[in-house]
Every structure is written in C-alpha cells, then in structure tokens.
Design an enzyme around this catalytic site. Structure first.
Site, short mmCIF file in Angstrom:
data_model
loop_
_atom_site.label_atom_id
_atom_site.label_comp_id
_atom_site.label_asym_id
_atom_site.label_seq_id
_atom_site.Cartn_x
_atom_site.Cartn_y
_atom_site.Cartn_z
CG HIS A 74 30.91 35.04 -36.68
ND1 HIS A 74 31.86 34.18 -36.20
CD2 HIS A 74 30.22 35.46 -35.59
CE1 HIS A 74 31.74 34.07 -34.89
NE2 HIS A 74 30.76 34.84 -34.48
CG ASN A 147 32.58 31.66 -31.11
OD1 ASN A 147 32.31 31.68 -32.32
ND2 ASN A 147 32.11 32.54 -30.27
CE1 TYR A 361 22.80 33.16 -33.44
CE2 TYR A 361 24.12 32.45 -35.29
CZ TYR A 361 24.03 32.89 -34.00
OH TYR A 361 25.16 33.07 -33.25
FE1 HDD Z 1 26.30 34.43 -33.20
C1 HDD Z 1 26.71 34.50 -36.56
C2 HDD Z 1 28.78 32.05 -32.92
C3 HDD Z 1 26.04 34.54 -29.76
C4 HDD Z 1 23.69 36.55 -33.47
N1 HDD Z 1 27.53 33.48 -34.48
C5 HDD Z 1 27.54 33.63 -35.84
C6 HDD Z 1 28.51 32.75 -36.41
C7 HDD Z 1 29.09 32.07 -35.39
C8 HDD Z 1 28.47 32.52 -34.18
C9 HDD Z 1 30.18 31.03 -35.50
C10 HDD Z 1 28.82 32.64 -37.88
C11 HDD Z 1 27.98 31.61 -38.56
C12 HDD Z 1 28.40 31.50 -40.01
O1 HDD Z 1 29.56 31.09 -40.24
O2 HDD Z 1 27.60 31.83 -40.86
N2 HDD Z 1 27.27 33.55 -31.66
C13 HDD Z 1 28.18 32.52 -31.76
C14 HDD Z 1 28.43 31.98 -30.45
C15 HDD Z 1 27.67 32.69 -29.56
C16 HDD Z 1 26.93 33.66 -30.32
C17 HDD Z 1 29.38 30.83 -30.17
C18 HDD Z 1 27.54 32.52 -28.07
C19 HDD Z 1 27.81 31.44 -27.43
N3 HDD Z 1 25.12 35.40 -31.86
C20 HDD Z 1 25.14 35.28 -30.49
C21 HDD Z 1 24.04 36.03 -29.91
C22 HDD Z 1 23.36 36.59 -30.96
C23 HDD Z 1 24.05 36.19 -32.17
C24 HDD Z 1 23.74 36.13 -28.43
C25 HDD Z 1 22.15 37.48 -30.97
C26 HDD Z 1 21.33 37.63 -30.00
N4 HDD Z 1 25.43 35.42 -34.74
C27 HDD Z 1 24.33 36.20 -34.62
C28 HDD Z 1 23.79 36.70 -35.95
C29 HDD Z 1 24.74 35.96 -36.95
C30 HDD Z 1 25.73 35.26 -36.04
C31 HDD Z 1 23.69 38.15 -36.08
C32 HDD Z 1 25.38 36.80 -38.06
C33 HDD Z 1 25.19 36.04 -39.33
C34 HDD Z 1 24.34 34.93 -38.98
O3 HDD Z 1 24.03 34.97 -37.65
O4 HDD Z 1 23.94 34.07 -39.72
O5 HDD Z 1 22.48 36.34 -36.13
#
Ligand code: HDD
Length: 684
Positions: A74, A147, A361
């Site tokens: 993202h 999402n 996160y």
């Molecule tokens: Fe995630 C970012 C949505 C599963 C780890 N995720 C991130 C963002 C969204 C989602 C919208 C962007 C947030 C922003 O605008 O800053 N992610 C989801 C959804 C998931 C999901 C709807 C499942 C239902 N995510 C998921 C899992 C993991 C992560 C299972 C790790 C185990 N996601 C992350 C992250 C991010 C992220 C790496 C990248 C930047 C951040 O968090 O702040 O930690």
C-alpha cells in the site's frame, strides 16, 4: 507579542517557516535569519565553497534525508479528511461513543491505496485497493483498515510475507512493477487455493475501480461489538459509496496508466476542491454465535463473506470527505494505521489473519517512522486527551511534566500530581473462554476453498463473467512457465468448469485434471450484491464528460450541453485542437484541454460538437479518431451533432443506444453499453 508556535496547527511562532501563519522571515531550522538563499559561501566570487557554510550544509543535510522507507505494501495512496456522522445509534450493540447518539460527529482521515506498486507507481493497475479510515473518537483512535474487496487472499498472517513477495516485483529482476500478471504471483495462487476467492474478485471489475469515490470498502474480518453490560455480538463493517460502485474497462485502465499516472489521486483531490464531497454510508452486519455456527463456512476465515441476503446490512452512519491534505508528506507518508487501534465497544475476533495484523502494523511504524513516538505526529495523535507513564524515546516532542513516571505511586499523599490512573470504564477485553492444546494447525472449518469463489462467479452478469475469464486469460498469458498456467487451470475447474474451459481455450491449452480439493465444494445461493452491473446506479453525479469542439462549432449548442452536464451533477471538460481559443459560430471559446493531451480515457462519456468541415479535417487526425474510437470501445455514451458524422464513421462507430443526439447525452451517459462489447473485443 507574537503567538508561540503551535506544531499541531502550524500557527504562530515568529521564526517557524512551515505551515500556515508563516512570517516572511526565512530562517535556518535553528532560527537564525537568512540573508541570501541563492548563493553558497565562497572564497572569492569564483573560488571554492567553504565548509563553514552552515546554511548550505543544513539545507542539503535536510534534503538528503527527506525520504522515509515507503510502506512495504500500500505504498501508493491518497488521503482526505472529513467526518463520520452517526445516523442510527447502536447502544444495544456497542458502547463505542462514536455510535452512541444520532447526529454525533467524529473527525476522520481516510487513505485509499493500491497494494502492490511502489509510492511512485500508477493509480490504475489491476489490484486490490486499500480503504483505511482513522476515526479520531473522543475515546481514542479507531482504525478500520480495510480494502475494496470483502475477502483476503490468505487465512493466516504467517503467509502474508509470502503472498506479498510473490506479487511484488520479482526478486532477481526487479519487475514487473504494480502488476500481478507474472509467474511468481500465479505460482503462489496455484499452490494456495485459499487465495482463489480474492483472486476472483481482483480479476473482476472490482480490481479496476473508476474512482476512489465509487468504490465499496470492507473491514473484511469479523470483529466484535460489546455493549455497556459487556454483552458481545459479531460484526462485519461495510462502506457503501453514495455515487454507486463503478469500474473501468481493462483496456481503458491500461491506457490510463499512460495518460494520467495520478488518475485516482487527481480525481479525489479535484472533487473535494470543487466542493463535490465524496460520501459513504457505513453499514454493519451483526450476528450472534448461533447464526455463525449455522453457516457452512467459518466467520473467522477472512477468505469468506456472509452474503447480505443471509445477514442484511444496517446503515448506521455516513462519512463525508471534505478537506484535502495540506501536505502530502506530513499527512499521507507519515499517516500510520493500526488495526490494534480499537475503542471501548469494539473488539477483535479470533480471526488468525487479524490476530497477526495486530502485531505487524505497530512493528512497521517503528521502522518507517523511526520512533516509538510516532503517535505524536499530528496526523496520528488522538484528538482526545491522552496520558500515561511512557516517557522518552527518539523524537519525544512533548515535555511530560511531574515527578511520577510510574504507577502505582502515592505522590498525591505528598501533595504532588500523581499522574493518570486506569479506570474501570476503560477498554475492557470481552471475556471469552479459551481452552485447548497449543497447536500449529489450520482449523478444518477453513478447508473449503472453492464454494465461495463459485458463488461469486455465479452472481455475476454474463458480461462480468466474460471480464473475469478474460482477465485471468490475460494474466496467465503473461507467464513464462507453462506448468503454472496448468496448475491454475486445475484449480479453476473446482470453481467452475465453464470458467476453466474458457480460460484454457483463450490460452490455447488443453484442460488438465482438476486439483483434488481438501473439501468438496458446495453450491451456495448466488448474491446480486456481488455484481456491480446488477446494482448499477444510473447517475451522472460525480462523473466527467469530455466535449470535443473545433473552429466553427455552434457555441449555443456547446453552452447548452455544458449546462446540462453540470445540471446532472457532472463536470464538463472542453477539448479542442488548440487551447488558446477558437472562433465559433456565435463567438469565441477557449478549451480546458488540448486534444493531444486529453484522450477520451479520462472521461465517462464524450460529446462531439463539430461542423462538417471540422469533422472531415479531424477524421485525418489520429488523436481525434482515437478519441472517438476509444470512447466507443470503452462502452461509453457518445453524444454528437449532425456535423460529426465523418469523424464517427472514420472511428468505426455503429449506431446503438449509447450513440445519441447531444440533448440526450446526459441521460445516456449514466450507463455503459455492455452489449456493444461482444462486437468489439474477443472476450474469453
Ligand atoms: Fe495490511 C498496510 C489492509 C492484511 C501488514 N494493509 C495496509 C494498508 C491497508 C491494509 C489498507 C495501508 C494502510 C495505509 O494506508 O497506511 N492488510 C489490509 C487488509 C488485510 C491486511 C484489509 C486483510 C484483511 N496486512 C495484512 C497482514 C499483514 C499486513 C496479514 C501482516 C501480517 N499492512 C501490513 C503492513 C502495512 C499494511 C506491512 C504496510 C504499511 C503499514 O502497514 O502501515 O504492516
């Protein structure tokens, strides 16, 4: 006397140089006034630059460190501020203060994003879109990090790094950027059938939304609501855009990647700047354990939905996005969402994907923002008072007062401020019996990977099914390794035989045997709510109409059309071969855009207001012919006057319900003409 500088509003402060309320005096970051911002300090007019130049060194030092690590997923996103208003309070379900009273408003910030591409990638690839909302409630921040697709690729957080590694640029070559059409992604999909439901959604038109303003949002996981007595129920959250859900067609979205990298970011910004504020309803599906146990799938499995025909949606509030950010870095790059940010009245379920996210996160913010004090950055800080005994750390920007930085303490007995204390009405995890052996297993109830993708497929219109089959065919055609194509086909046979056959035919391959399913799929009732076309909102609200004119065009007809488009709630955009001004029948007119830089991909519908001479001339110009041919091929309405015939003929436009006289355009433009597609495109 000057007001002291307030970092949260950017106001005041004689020497501060960022934000609103800045004074004309330019200073260094340490407040020294600067007399010359054009030249570095030299020994003689043509001599070497001196190390002593602290103004130069500070400026370059700061610049060298202006970037922070981009989000691992993202990375590319767009933000908007606004508010949430409770329209139907739910105290019987939740004690969350934001849902307590009708009319209660809570400030929000939303970040929409693509998943796979880097921060500088394009806005319109085929991808899932992020829809993350931070509610600044009076009992702390609640982050609903969802999402635009109601399911996720995997069931357990331990697979997230594998999923993301497979979809991002391939490890050795560093490409493709922002694309799932490559070997490693489909290799992962073919080996992990739990991905198939989300893959079906991503390959449908949901993967290429028309606008962030025309996109649904989903919290995906089952969460819990907890009332004032501690009684709990399960809940799923849904955002519904007031403008309806609309998508692009694939060829259009691919071309938009060239025409406007920032298509969605610009669209959101321009709508808000024009006062055309995006609005979304927040709806919930709430249900109890008994209902959950009666379903043939597990509500803790993030690869499953509960169709709204099974548990209806209840709208409890609406969100209005009415303010653009002032600064992209401070409010977008530094914005940090945490699914672990909940408030009293909202709680987690045992969904194993959600449980893993609760760790990920918080961890990621430390590596992106560099400090455990990231919550003090204005966009992340709660808007309600917050206080605890946590102190120090890199970039502590506050000056905590008092002697007691531990709890319990008895400093009040000495007449001193003892600091904050926990209270019984604070956040309280809903009690839940937990028993069992420690196991590294996947629940049996998560084993059916095909019934819901099949339900999704069966819920689509014929045209939407053709889009899905064509998208999968396209993506698989891009693979270099044929064994992966065959393994995907063997999976698709369990979803739907005709889908697998159509993709195999499109690729020119024989169907392999079906993969042995872990659990035999069942036939679930189709759900109309899963189709965009069945729920199409015939409106021109928030859309954009491109109007091509040229020398001699009828100014009155042009003006009447512009007015009709505005009256229908859309934005007219005039286009001519020159922007400086054209002589028309009835006066002069300047265009908003030049033909060469304004392809019809940028508009929801187009109009041609042309004399016969102009149309004949433009029929020799590939930009004009492409303008018309692409609008027609992208199934858009075309309005035209008598004069435009030569250009319509040259572009191969055949009469149909979407090719209309100018006055009929605003009505015709509320639709896309799906029936036209079969005669224009070889769909799988
Ligand atoms: Fe995630 C970012 C949505 C599963 C780890 N995720 C991130 C963002 C969204 C989602 C919208 C962007 C947030 C922003 O605008 O800053 N992610 C989801 C959804 C998931 C999901 C709807 C499942 C239902 N995510 C998921 C899992 C993991 C992560 C299972 C790790 C185990 N996601 C992350 C992250 C991010 C992220 C790496 C990248 C930047 C951040 O968090 O702040 O930690």
């Amino acid at each position: 006397m000057a007001k002291p500088y307030d970092p949260t509003t950017g106001e005041g402060g004689e020497t501060q140089q960022i934000g609103r309320g800045a004074t004309p005096k330019l200073t260094t970051n340490h407040g020294a006034p600067i007399s010359d911002n054009q030249n570095s300090l030299r020994a003689g007019a043509r001599g070497p630059t001196l190390l002593e130049d602290f103004i130069l060194r500070e400026k370059i030092f700061h610049f060298d460190h202006e970037r922070i690590p981009e989000r691992i997923v993202h990375a590319r996103g767009s933000v908007a501020h606004g508010h949430f208003e409770c329209t139907d309070p739910i105290p019987e379900l939740s004690r969350a203060s934001l849902f307590a009273k009708k009319g209660k408003r809570t400030e929000v910030i939303v970040r929409f994003s693509t998943v796979a591409g880097g921060a500088g990638s394009v806005d319109t690839p085929r991808d899932v879109r992020g829809f993350a909302t931070k509610f600044y409630t009076d009992e702390g921040n609640w982050d609903l990090v969802g999402n635009n697709i109601p399911v996720f690729f995997i069931q357990d957080a331990i697979k997230f790094p594998d999923l993301i590694h497979s979809v991002k640029m391939e490890a050795d070559r560093g490409f493709p950027q922002a694309a799932s059409a490559h070997d490693t992604f489909w290799d992962f999909v073919s080996l992990m059938p739990e991905t198939l439901h989300t893959v079906m959604w991503a390959m449908s038109d949901r993967g290429i939304p028309r606008s962030y303003r025309m996109m649904e949002g989903f919290g995906i996981h089952t969460f819990k609501l907890v009332d004032a007595d501690g009684a709990e129920s399960f809940v799923k959250f849904h955002w519904r855009p007031r403008l309806g859900t609309q998508s692009l067609v694939w060829d259009e979205s691919a071309k938009l990647q060239g025409a406007d990298n920032d298509y969605h970011r610009r669209d959101l910004w321009e709508a808000i700047a024009a006062g055309d504020y995006p609005e979304y309803d927040l709806a919930i599906q709430s249900f109890d354990t008994e209902l959950a146990n009666s379903l043939p799938y597990d509500v803790l499995d993030a690869t499953k939905i509960i169709p709204e025909e099974v548990v209806p949606l209840r709208v409890i509030g609406r969100m209005v996005l009415d303010r653009n950010p002032d600064n992209h870095f401070a409010e977008n790059e530094q914005l940090a969402f945490l699914p672990s940010n909940v408030v009293p009245g909202i709680d987690f379920s045992d969904d194993p994907l959600l449980q893993g996210r609760l760790f990920s996160y918080l961890d990621t913010q430390k590596s992106r923002l560099g400090t455990t004090n990231f919550h003090q950055i204005p966009v992340n800080a709660p808007k309600c008072p917050y206080a605890n005994m946590m102190r120090d750390g890199l970039m502590q920007t506050q000056i905590p007062k008092g002697r007691a930085n531990y709890e319990p303490n008895s400093l009040d007995e000495a007449g001193e401020d003892p600091g904050p204390r926990p209270r019984a009405d604070g956040f309280c995890t809903a009690p839940q019996p937990v028993a069992g052996e420690k196991l590294r297993v996947r629940s049996e109830s998560f084993a059916d990977h095909y019934s819901q993708p099949r339900m999704f497929w069966k819920s689509q219109t014929e045209n939407e099914q053709a889009h899905i089959a064509s998208a999968i065919t396209f993506e698989l055609s891009k693979l270099a390794l044929n064994h992966i194509r065959l393994r995907v086909l063997s999976q698709l046979r369990n979803v739907d035989e005709t889908l697998a056959e159509r993709v195999a035919k499109g690729l020119g391959l024989d169907l392999p045997n079906a993969a042995p399913p872990a659990k035999e799929p069942i036939d679930l009732e189709p759900s109309d709510a899963l189709s965009i076309q069945k729920r199409w909102q015939a409106t021109l609200q928030g859309r954009k109409v491109g109007i091509l004119f040229d020398e001699g065009s009828d100014k009155a007809a042009l003006e009447a059309l512009i007015k009709a488009v505005k009256d229908a709630g859309a934005t007219p955009f005039t286009i001519a071969s020159k922007v400086g001004g054209m002589k028309l029948q009835g006066g002069e007119m300047k265009a908003d855009g030049q033909l060469a830089g304004s392809p019809s991909w940028l508009f929801d519908a187009v109009a041609l207001v042309l004399t016969e001479d102009a149309a004949r001339r433009l029929a020799q110009d590939s930009a004009a012919v492409g303008f018309v041919a692409d609008a027609y091929a992208h199934l858009k309405a075309l309005g035209h006057d008598e004069g435009a015939k030569a250009l319509l003929d040259r572009a191969g436009v055949k009469p149909d319900a979407g090719v209309v006289d100018l006055p009929k355009l605003p009505k015709a433009a509320t639709l896309r003409y799906w029936d036209r597609e079969a005669s224009l495109r070889d769909l799988a």
